[in-house]
Design an enzyme around this catalytic site. Structure first.
Site, short mmCIF file in Angstrom:
data_model
loop_
_atom_site.label_atom_id
_atom_site.label_comp_id
_atom_site.label_asym_id
_atom_site.label_seq_id
_atom_site.Cartn_x
_atom_site.Cartn_y
_atom_site.Cartn_z
N ASP A 90 -5.88 18.39 -4.53
CA ASP A 90 -5.66 17.28 -5.46
C ASP A 90 -4.42 16.52 -5.04
O ASP A 90 -3.51 17.07 -4.41
CB ASP A 90 -5.51 17.78 -6.90
N GLY A 91 -4.38 15.24 -5.38
CA GLY A 91 -3.24 14.39 -5.11
C GLY A 91 -2.76 13.73 -6.39
O GLY A 91 -3.54 13.56 -7.34
N GLU A 128 -4.42 12.33 -1.79
CA GLU A 128 -5.71 13.02 -1.81
C GLU A 128 -6.13 13.40 -0.39
O GLU A 128 -6.60 14.52 -0.14
CB GLU A 128 -6.79 12.13 -2.45
N ASP A 151 -11.48 16.02 -6.38
CA ASP A 151 -11.94 15.12 -7.44
C ASP A 151 -11.79 13.65 -7.01
O ASP A 151 -11.93 12.74 -7.82
CB ASP A 151 -11.21 15.38 -8.75
N HIS A 206 -9.72 16.67 -14.26
CA HIS A 206 -9.25 16.85 -15.64
C HIS A 206 -10.40 17.25 -16.58
O HIS A 206 -10.50 16.78 -17.71
CB HIS A 206 -8.57 15.58 -16.15
N ASP A 216 -3.74 20.11 -9.57
CA ASP A 216 -3.12 18.95 -10.21
C ASP A 216 -1.68 19.27 -10.61
O ASP A 216 -0.78 18.44 -10.43
CB ASP A 216 -3.94 18.55 -11.44
#
Length: 240
Positions: A90-91, A128, A151, A206, A216
């Site tokens: 995740d970024g 990302e 994501d 999320h 995250d």
């Protein structure tokens, strides 16, 4: 018969395949895909008749209990592959552009590794891509399949839909002639995708997925850290 055989128990079209690109087409991006590679056709057929338990598939009464480090919901369990290395990424970016960070969790041979890092001035998309790069660079090159979960639609679509290959072929120009962004990171990504057996999976961000939420948190913490270095690739790309 000699060679490699890929048994797909759960995918777009279950069966046994002799070529990895064909098998990959059945499982790449397919939620909860279940498959395994073999060097013996008889073993592949036997496994396909009695694959490991998965939602909607054959169930065993002696199925092992979920460990503390396992996914926290049925949906997460369905998304876990039956073999290979699993990487979650995740970024995060505060401002976009602004301070940014990435988070990576690698699950390999029963062990979990967590990685993170950040930059003073960057973008969410760059973080990302950076997260995926760090994850893929960390695992060694071998025969094992690498499942990479993200994501980021930008990351997953660029690779799965052939955008990345098109940008490279056109001299890092998009179909409209405009420059393709994040060229430096994509150029690092291309050889990794060639030398490693990577299957990408898109996750809704999320949405309560344990590992995605952990990534995250890692990315956000890295973005908030003090004395972050400059993202030189972003600086060069945005020079007048």
């Amino acid at each position: 018969m000699a060679g490699k055989f890929y048994a797909v128990a759960k995918g777009r079209k279950p069966g046994i395949y002799t070529e990895w690109p064909e098998a990959k087409g059945q499982v790449d991006g397919f939620p909860g895909a279940v498959y395994k590679g073999f060097t013996d056709l008889a073993e592949a057929k036997a496994w396909l008749k009695n694959p490991p338990p998965y939602p909607g598939g054959p169930q065993k009464s002696d199925r092992p209990k979920k460990s503390a480090g396992a996914p926290k919901s049925n949906a997460e369990a369905a998304a876990m592959p039956s073999e290979g290395i699993v990487i979650y990424t995740d970024g995060s970016c505060l401002g976009n552009p602004g301070p940014g960070g990435y988070g990576v969790i690698i699950l390999e041979n029963g062990h979990e590794r967590r990685l993170q890092g950040g930059f003073r001035h960057t973008t969410n998309n760059r973080m990302e891509i950076m997260a995926a790069l760090v994850g893929l660079k960390t695992v060694s090159v071998g025969e094992e399949i690498i499942h990479l979960y993200s994501d980021s639609s930008y990351l997953v679509n660029a690779i799965q839909k052939g955008w990345l290959a098109g940008w490279a072929k056109r001299g890092w120009r998009k179909s409209d002639g405009m420059p393709a962004l994040n060229r430096d990171l994509w150029q690092e990504m291309l050889p990794l995708l060639t030398e490693k057996r990577v299957v990408l999976h898109w996750l809704r961000g999320h949405a309560g997925h344990h590992y995605n939420e952990c990534c995250d948190e890692l990315a956000l913490a890295a973005a908030k850290a003090a004395n972050l270095p400059e993202d030189m690739g972003y600086q060069v790309e945005n020079q007048p």
